[in-house]
Design an enzyme around this catalytic site. Sequence first.
Site, PDB file in Angstrom:
ATOM      1  N   PHE A  31       0.668  -1.160  -0.147  1.00  0.00           N
ATOM      2  CA  PHE A  31       0.252  -0.129   0.014  1.00  0.00           C
ATOM      3  C   PHE A  31       0.677   1.259  -0.112  1.00  0.00           C
ATOM      4  O   PHE A  31       0.744   2.112  -0.820  1.00  0.00           O
ATOM      5  CB  PHE A  31      -1.012   0.052   1.332  1.00  0.00           C
ATOM      6  CG  PHE A  31      -2.175  -0.934   1.005  1.00  0.00           C
ATOM      7  CD1 PHE A  31      -3.533  -0.185   0.623  1.00  0.00           C
ATOM      8  CD2 PHE A  31      -2.039  -2.308   1.050  1.00  0.00           C
ATOM      9  CE1 PHE A  31      -4.524  -0.962   0.444  1.00  0.00           C
ATOM     10  CE2 PHE A  31      -3.339  -2.764   0.971  1.00  0.00           C
ATOM     11  CZ  PHE A  31      -4.326  -2.229   0.261  1.00  0.00           C
ATOM     12  N   ARG A  32       1.530   1.269   1.044  1.00  0.00           N
ATOM     13  CA  ARG A  32       2.436   2.604   1.133  1.00  0.00           C
ATOM     14  C   ARG A  32       3.922   2.606   0.799  1.00  0.00           C
ATOM     15  O   ARG A  32       4.821   3.502   1.006  1.00  0.00           O
ATOM     16  CB  ARG A  32       2.636   2.804   2.656  1.00  0.00           C
ATOM     17  CG  ARG A  32       1.114   3.415   3.095  1.00  0.00           C
ATOM     18  CD  ARG A  32       0.813   3.699   4.496  1.00  0.00           C
ATOM     19  NE  ARG A  32      -0.417   4.372   4.616  1.00  0.00           N
ATOM     20  CZ  ARG A  32      -1.581   3.495   4.665  1.00  0.00           C
ATOM     21  NH1 ARG A  32      -1.432   2.208   4.543  1.00  0.00           N
ATOM     22  NH2 ARG A  32      -2.830   4.084   4.956  1.00  0.00           N
ATOM     23  N   GLN A  97      -2.169  -7.229   9.319  1.00  0.00           N
ATOM     24  CA  GLN A  97      -2.959  -6.293   8.477  1.00  0.00           C
ATOM     25  C   GLN A  97      -3.345  -6.542   7.110  1.00  0.00           C
ATOM     26  O   GLN A  97      -4.023  -5.916   6.602  1.00  0.00           O
ATOM     27  CB  GLN A  97      -1.816  -5.062   8.399  1.00  0.00           C
ATOM     28  CG  GLN A  97      -1.763  -4.385   9.902  1.00  0.00           C
ATOM     29  CD  GLN A  97      -0.912  -3.094   9.674  1.00  0.00           C
ATOM     30  OE1 GLN A  97       0.427  -3.238   9.058  1.00  0.00           O
ATOM     31  NE2 GLN A  97      -1.348  -1.900  10.055  1.00  0.00           N
ATOM     32  N   ASP A 100      -5.054 -10.630   2.265  1.00  0.00           N
ATOM     33  CA  ASP A 100      -4.748 -11.702   1.219  1.00  0.00           C
ATOM     34  C   ASP A 100      -4.894 -13.143   1.484  1.00  0.00           C
ATOM     35  O   ASP A 100      -4.768 -14.021   0.530  1.00  0.00           O
ATOM     36  CB  ASP A 100      -3.392 -11.268   0.630  1.00  0.00           C
ATOM     37  CG  ASP A 100      -2.249 -11.294   1.474  1.00  0.00           C
ATOM     38  OD1 ASP A 100      -2.138 -12.288   2.337  1.00  0.00           O
ATOM     39  OD2 ASP A 100      -1.462 -10.439   1.127  1.00  0.00           O
ATOM     40  N   HIS A 115      -7.690  -6.428   9.442  1.00  0.00           N
ATOM     41  CA  HIS A 115      -8.363  -5.662   8.620  1.00  0.00           C
ATOM     42  C   HIS A 115      -9.309  -6.736   7.872  1.00  0.00           C
ATOM     43  O   HIS A 115      -9.833  -6.368   6.647  1.00  0.00           O
ATOM     44  CB  HIS A 115      -7.544  -5.124   7.653  1.00  0.00           C
ATOM     45  CG  HIS A 115      -6.830  -4.012   8.346  1.00  0.00           C
ATOM     46  ND1 HIS A 115      -5.631  -3.413   7.767  1.00  0.00           N
ATOM     47  CD2 HIS A 115      -6.945  -3.294   9.657  1.00  0.00           C
ATOM     48  CE1 HIS A 115      -5.123  -2.527   8.564  1.00  0.00           C
ATOM     49  NE2 HIS A 115      -5.990  -2.440   9.734  1.00  0.00           N
ATOM     50  N   LEU A 230      13.462  -7.947   3.973  1.00  0.00           N
ATOM     51  CA  LEU A 230      12.751  -9.192   4.369  1.00  0.00           C
ATOM     52  C   LEU A 230      13.449 -10.563   3.646  1.00  0.00           C
ATOM     53  O   LEU A 230      13.473 -11.362   4.356  1.00  0.00           O
ATOM     54  CB  LEU A 230      11.398  -9.240   3.937  1.00  0.00           C
ATOM     55  CG  LEU A 230      10.413  -8.548   4.939  1.00  0.00           C
ATOM     56  CD1 LEU A 230       9.214  -7.964   4.327  1.00  0.00           C
ATOM     57  CD2 LEU A 230      10.135  -9.162   6.255  1.00  0.00           C
TER      58      LEU A 230
END
Length: 242
Positions: A31-32, A97, A100, A115, A230
């Site tokens: 998203f960000r 969060q 998926d 979410h 990651l």
Amino acid sequence: MKEIIDFIKRAKHLIVFTGAGVSVLSGIKDFRGKNGLYKTMNAEKIFDLDVFKTDPSFYYKNTKEFIYGLDEKEPAVTHRVLSKLENAGYIKALITQNIDMLHQKAGSKNVIELHGSAKVHYCMSCGLETSESWVFEIARRGEVPKCKKCGGVLKPRITFFGEALPMNALNEAIKEARKADAIIVLGSSLTVYPAAAIPSYVVENGGKLMIVNDMPTPYDSYASLRYDDLATIFNYLEKEML
Ligand code: ZN
């Protein structure tokens, strides 16, 4: 790197908090992040409750691939390793969060979805819930699925802007955080509240914090271990620890 393995092995009640970054390796857009959805499409409008109530087709037109095409997405090394660490008894709970469902697809069991997800849809008029596959078939065509009982518009159980987080999930997450003596935050910039406050429950109790994220977070100064990448860390864990 060996410090990471020590961190995981020393914890008595380790929990993990994941954000969109862990799914980027599965080809799902953040998203960000640098190439995030907020940069390439109008995510705030797509997931806006008022917009959905006025024109649900805007949501369904814009999500046919990145929500309803998720069947084709496979768990990445992040999801795989987290699932193995839970099965080996190291991770007690996984708070996410993400919407998926890739943690579950990878085999994680105690997943708390802050979410929600598109697994369940409910009728905006009569409240009837369904998780039947025809909803997905219609949504994959970019059309609006309607309630079989009353014809009302179906909405996914994803938390939209303008909606409160699901109370059960949030309470469960806080309960886990209060029990935890260590938390690993992965791929989240910890900016969306109240979800982002979860690590503070652990830190306030004297618990340890590790963060892996490619952008700064408000909790960086509390972290005893802090990394950016990651893929490097999870490839290492898969090879050295599991
Ligand atoms: Zn209905």
